[in-house]
Design an enzyme around this catalytic site. Structure first.
Site, PDB file in Angstrom:
ATOM      1  N   HIS A 123      -3.187   7.332   1.737  1.00  0.00           N
ATOM      2  CA  HIS A 123      -3.606   5.997   1.310  1.00  0.00           C
ATOM      3  C   HIS A 123      -4.958   5.719   1.947  1.00  0.00           C
ATOM      4  O   HIS A 123      -5.181   6.019   3.123  1.00  0.00           O
ATOM      5  CB  HIS A 123      -2.579   4.955   1.747  1.00  0.00           C
ATOM      6  N   CYS A 183       0.825  -1.225   0.000  1.00  0.00           N
ATOM      7  CA  CYS A 183       0.000   0.000   0.000  1.00  0.00           C
ATOM      8  C   CYS A 183       0.853   1.266   0.000  1.00  0.00           C
ATOM      9  O   CYS A 183       0.348   2.343  -0.323  1.00  0.00           O
ATOM     10  CB  CYS A 183      -0.945  -0.004   1.193  1.00  0.00           C
ATOM     11  N   ASN A 231     -10.109  -0.050  -0.505  1.00  0.00           N
ATOM     12  CA  ASN A 231      -8.645   0.031  -0.417  1.00  0.00           C
ATOM     13  C   ASN A 231      -8.052  -0.546  -1.707  1.00  0.00           C
ATOM     14  O   ASN A 231      -8.144  -1.745  -1.944  1.00  0.00           O
ATOM     15  CB  ASN A 231      -8.192  -0.769   0.809  1.00  0.00           C
TER      16      ASN A 231
END
Ligand code: UT7
Length: 323
Positions: free
Chosen positions: A250, A113, A280
């Protein structure tokens, strides 16, 4: 001194959105639980046969169009992904071929990520060393392929997508008033491998494997690490939280975004939020959010934009840019 500038943004989300209610028909979950715990209402999932490189290529082409540039202007592609098309070669080289680009270098960065922040940092550093003039930095993922659809604690959290920026070398005075990337700070701590990992791979099982996460533990590390690295990146840029116009984080969980902002004493209104619509998307989430906030006019020339991320590894980092 050399300063790299973001001169174009592009985004690509595959297919039609899949709502929480649709997921609840095949997994033991509910729209209420997902929204309350994460803020997610929907996600996009790649079609069968639609690969990470396909998503990345679309986002890259859109970023080039937005910058008014051609693939032949690019001499570097850095692609953040944890879901490459194949074990090798790098998915970036497939994007390079797809764009018809034959010069320069293309490679992947694997920081899950944090992949976009890592990729931006690598490209910015290469520009500062005169190794590249104009780069594509891409985050692209098809996490739907590594989700265990029988594990409700993870499969509802992620989505597929790609975002890209065009980065161009320019000049600055070396002061906080410069436009361009002002600072990058990266961290990792491999002791926390077991908190978030994929239980397979070429050297372990010879299969791709599935994502495994201890969500509560990751959550705790995220809020602390992100607040710390934001402070470090602002100090490195010679700025403070009061100077920040937009936080482009993020997008893992709305509660993490809110918790980090609270810890930093920053207003929620300064956060660009897309987790509600995209879920996500790992390395793709920051460039997807950037593209949205640039396209709708929120991010304006001269403003300070702070990007931050944390992911498997654990890896985390932050980057400060004056637009
Ligand atoms: O991008 C990389 C970084 N990743 C992250 O930052 C993720 C960080 N972690 C999180 O976002 C949160 O920890 C989660 C969203 C993953 C989970 O939220 P939580 O508040 O920590 O919930 P929990 O794991 O403690 O689960 C609470 C309850 C459990 O039931 P019991 O044991 O209390 O009866 C779970 O079994 O919720 C249950 N549960 C679900 N219920 C309905 C877990 N997943 C689901 C689900 N639907 N999908």
């Amino acid at each position: 001194m050399i300063r790299s500038h973001i001169v174009g943004c592009g985004a690509y989300l595959p297919g039609n959105p899949v709502s929480n209610a649709e997921l609840a028909r095949r997994v033991d979950t509910s729209d209420e639980w997902i929204q309350q715990r994460t803020g997610i209402t929907q996600r996009y999932l790649a079609a069968d046969g639609e690969l990470t490189s396909d998503l990345a290529l679309q986002a890259a082409q859109r970023a080039l169009d937005h910058a008014g540039m051609k693939a032949s202007d690019i001499d570097l592609i850095v692609l953040g992904t944890a879901t490459p098309d194949e074990t090798f070669p790098a998915t970036a080289t497939k994007v390079q071929a797809g764009l018809g680009m034959t010069r320069g270098a293309a490679f992947d960065v694997q920081a899950v990520c944090s992949g976009f922040v890592y990729g931006l940092s690598v490209a910015d550093s290469m520009m500062k060393n005169s190794m590249a003039q104009t780069a594509l930095v891409i985050g692209a993922e098809t996490f739907s392929r590594i989700l265990d659809w029988n594990d409700r604690t993870t499969c509802v959290l992620f989505g597929d997508g790609a975002g890209a920026v065009v980065l161009q070398a320019g000049q600055g005075q070396g002061t906080p008033a410069d436009r361009g990337v002002l600072s990058n700070i990266l961290h990792s701590d491999g002791r926390h491998h077991d908190l978030l990992y994929v239980d397979g791979g070429p050297s372990t099982t010879q299969k791709a494997g599935f994502l495994r996460m201890q969500g509560k533990e990751v959550f705790k590390h995220a809020v602390t690490n992100l607040a710390d690295v934001v402070g470090e990146s602002l100090a490195a840029a010679g700025l403070t939280t009061a100077d920040v116009d937009w936080i482009v984080p993020h997008q893992a969980n709305k509660r993490i975004l809110d918790g980090t902002a609270r810890k930093l004493g920053m207003s929620h209104e300064k956060i660009v939020v897309t987790v509600d619509k995209h879920a996500n998307t790992s390395a793709a989430s920051i460039p997807l959010a950037l593209a949205e906030a640039v396209a709708d006019g929120r991010i304006k020339r001269g403003q300070v934009v702070l990007m931050e991320a944390m992911g498997g590894g654990l890896t985390w980092g932050a980057s400060v840019t004056r637009w």
